[in-house]
Every structure is written in structure tokens, then in C-alpha cells.
Design a protein around this motif. Sequence first.
Motif, PDB file in Angstrom:
ATOM      1  N   ILE A 171       0.866  -1.180   0.000  1.00 59.44           N
ATOM      2  CA  ILE A 171       0.000   0.000   0.000  1.00 59.44           C
ATOM      3  C   ILE A 171       0.902   1.230   0.000  1.00 59.44           C
ATOM      4  O   ILE A 171       1.800   1.350   0.841  1.00 59.44           O
TER       5      ILE A 171
ATOM      6  N   SER B 218      -1.258   7.012  -5.081  1.00 55.57           N
ATOM      7  CA  SER B 218      -1.699   5.881  -4.269  1.00 55.57           C
ATOM      8  C   SER B 218      -1.547   4.594  -5.070  1.00 55.57           C
ATOM      9  O   SER B 218      -1.661   4.595  -6.304  1.00 55.57           O
TER      10      SER B 218
ATOM     11  N   HIS C 201      -2.243   0.136  -4.428  1.00 58.08           N
ATOM     12  CA  HIS C 201      -2.592  -0.995  -3.582  1.00 58.08           C
ATOM     13  C   HIS C 201      -2.839  -2.209  -4.471  1.00 58.08           C
ATOM     14  O   HIS C 201      -3.207  -2.071  -5.639  1.00 58.08           O
TER      15      HIS C 201
ATOM     16  N   TYR D  67      -5.997  -5.704  -0.669  1.00 60.55           N
ATOM     17  CA  TYR D  67      -6.225  -4.406  -0.030  1.00 60.55           C
ATOM     18  C   TYR D  67      -6.743  -3.359  -1.017  1.00 60.55           C
ATOM     19  O   TYR D  67      -6.532  -3.451  -2.235  1.00 60.55           O
TER      20      TYR D  67
ATOM     21  N   LEU E  99      -7.375   1.078  -1.078  1.00 58.71           N
ATOM     22  CA  LEU E  99      -7.173   2.375  -0.434  1.00 58.71           C
ATOM     23  C   LEU E  99      -8.130   3.372  -1.064  1.00 58.71           C
ATOM     24  O   LEU E  99      -8.113   3.580  -2.283  1.00 58.71           O
TER      25      LEU E  99
ATOM     26  N   ILE F 109      -8.000   2.249   4.791  1.00 62.87           N
ATOM     27  CA  ILE F 109      -7.458   1.007   4.243  1.00 62.87           C
ATOM     28  C   ILE F 109      -8.509  -0.085   4.416  1.00 62.87           C
ATOM     29  O   ILE F 109      -8.945  -0.363   5.531  1.00 62.87           O
TER      30      ILE F 109
ATOM     31  N   SER G  66      -9.912  -4.187   3.199  1.00 64.56           N
ATOM     32  CA  SER G  66      -9.394  -5.490   2.796  1.00 64.56           C
ATOM     33  C   SER G  66     -10.537  -6.437   2.459  1.00 64.56           C
ATOM     34  O   SER G  66     -11.529  -6.500   3.179  1.00 64.56           O
TER      35      SER G  66
ATOM     36  N   ILE H  70       3.493  -1.127   3.968  1.00 68.30           N
ATOM     37  CA  ILE H  70       2.739   0.121   3.872  1.00 68.30           C
ATOM     38  C   ILE H  70       3.732   1.280   3.814  1.00 68.30           C
ATOM     39  O   ILE H  70       4.617   1.395   4.669  1.00 68.30           O
TER      40      ILE H  70
ATOM     41  N   THR I  50      -8.705   2.446   9.339  1.00 68.69           N
ATOM     42  CA  THR I  50      -8.823   1.061   8.896  1.00 68.69           C
ATOM     43  C   THR I  50     -10.293   0.647   8.930  1.00 68.69           C
ATOM     44  O   THR I  50     -11.114   1.277   9.601  1.00 68.69           O
TER      45      THR I  50
ATOM     46  N   THR J 223       5.726  -0.985   8.103  1.00 66.96           N
ATOM     47  CA  THR J 223       5.191   0.329   7.745  1.00 66.96           C
ATOM     48  C   THR J 223       6.306   1.359   7.765  1.00 66.96           C
ATOM     49  O   THR J 223       7.001   1.513   8.770  1.00 66.96           O
TER      50      THR J 223
END
Length: 318
Positions: free
Chosen positions: A5, A21, A23, A27, A29, A45, A47, A60, A74, A91
Motif C-alpha cells: 500500500i 496511491s 494498492h 487491499y 485504499l 485502508i 481489505s 505500507i 482502517t 510500515t
Amino acid sequence: MDSKIVLNVAKEEGRSRLKESYHNAPYKLTHYGAANLTDHLEMIIMSASPGIMDTDHLHIDVHVKEEAQLKLFTQSFNKLHPMKTGASQHTDVQVASGGILHYIPHPVTPFKDSIFKATNHIHLAEDAVLMWGDIISVGRIYMKEAFEFDRLHTQTKIFRSGKLVFIDNQLLQPKMQPIQKMLFFEGYTHQATFLFSALFAQELKNELDEILTVEYNDISYGFTQASSDVVILRALGSDGELLYDFLQMLGQLCWDFTMHKLSESKEVEVIENEETETSPVVAGTVVTEIAVAEKKSAASPRKRRASKNKTEEGLKYA
């Protein structure tokens, strides 16, 4: 499965906008609500997977550019399924000068025999601001899987201007540690961590000393200043949603406090600019007055002699 991501935020025309962006499955975004509803950017985010499986790896990458502001959300609890090898999440965060990042994800729920490692590397510019949350559950309580996970390791490092200023390292192994007892979960089933990092962290700590004086029946918490620019709060509870709401409340409190500090800074800057603009006029007036005085003093020799004679004459008759 390897997933990634990427989120890149920049400020344009007074608003924080999504510049880049990326993904991949499972996932997604997307914007959290209307894209232009606020001056800051809100993203979520999502999923399509039921959770993190064995050998899954998620990376991430978040970049908040100069003076941009981001709130990242999330969708739901992060479920860790039974594993043999283990899964991981890394991350990377970059917050440039004047940037703000607010990220408080839903709790992590480790199933029986799950193995998971999460690392967070957060790089902040000198005057960047961070609000960061993390919640850990001991497992599926109603499935009688409390403390049945194999290994859960979380590590968060905060760098400011390239220098490591804070590290939080937690390794939970129920089969090897008495994590149900004192100094661990102490009978609770969820643990929450909240981090606030800014140059004015001490001022926020002073505010929290006055605000967080209430005792909750379902939450036990404590907070301290971990360094000159980092405040950490740790809380224990028996309800993941309750702790999540508690951290969201703290995050909004810190967000409002940060906006107040930014407003104060702008007011000071405006006053300083006004003083800078008016000061040359004052200086010019003083210079003009001095020039006039010098001009008067530089009278012709005849007038100066006449003045001197009058003075001498006055002294003679005194």
C-alpha cells in the motif's frame, strides 16, 4: 501473498490532496467520506480478505509532504489466522516539515497458533506532528482462544530529523511468558498504546495531567513523557471497541490541540510581519527628524556669530 500500500499526500491550494496511491489484492485504499469535505485528507485502508494468513507480507508506505495533513483509518479488526511459518507487516512513514499524521488502526486479534511481526519506522521532520495508535487483543475470547497465539512481536521506532528519539518493542509469547499476570495484561484481554510526538509534547502532557483525571470502570491507563517530544499512553481493557473509541478520543483531542498550536503560531507570525512592515516607516521618520535638526544646526556663519554675540552679551550683563 506479498501486498503493498502506497500513499502520498501533498498540500495544494490550502488543502491536503492525494497525489499518489497504490494498492494490490486483497487491499484497497480509498477516501474516507467526501474527498473535499475537510482541508486535511482522510483515507481508509480496506481489505477483501478474512485476515492475515500464513506467509503473508504487507508493506505500507506513507509519505506526508510539507504542511500536508492526513488522517488514516482502517476498516475492521486485523485478524491473524493460525500459522506455521508466520506473517509480517512493515510500515514506513515519512512526515515532512509542518506535516501531520493521525493513524489509529483497529485492534489486532491473533487466533490460536498465529505468528506475527509488525515493524513501524516513522521519520519526522523537525516540526512534524504524529498521532499513532496500536491495540493488541489476546485472541478470540468467546472461542476460548485467549492467550493461545504463538508469538506476537511489535516494534515502533520514531526518528526526528534523522535521529532515533523513541522505540517501543513488545514481544509476547504466552507459552513462555506469564503475560496474564502482573506487569503484562493483569487479567485484562486488550492492550492499547497511543503515541503523540511533536515539539510541543510537553505542553500536551500538561493538558493531559488536567484532563485525564477520570477513572474508568473498564479501562486502566497511565501516561508519561517518554522524551522531550514524545508522550506515550498505555491502557488495558476487556473490550477492543471500547479501547479503540478511547484512542480515537485521545487522537481527536491531540488533533484539536495541534490545530490550536498552529493557529497560535500563525498569529505570532502575522504580528511579526506587521511589525517588520511598519518598522521602516518609523526609522524613516527618525532619520528625517535628525536631518532637519542637522540642517538647523548648520546655519550660516553670520547667523552663528550673531547668536554667539548675543550669548556673550547676556553673560556680560548677568
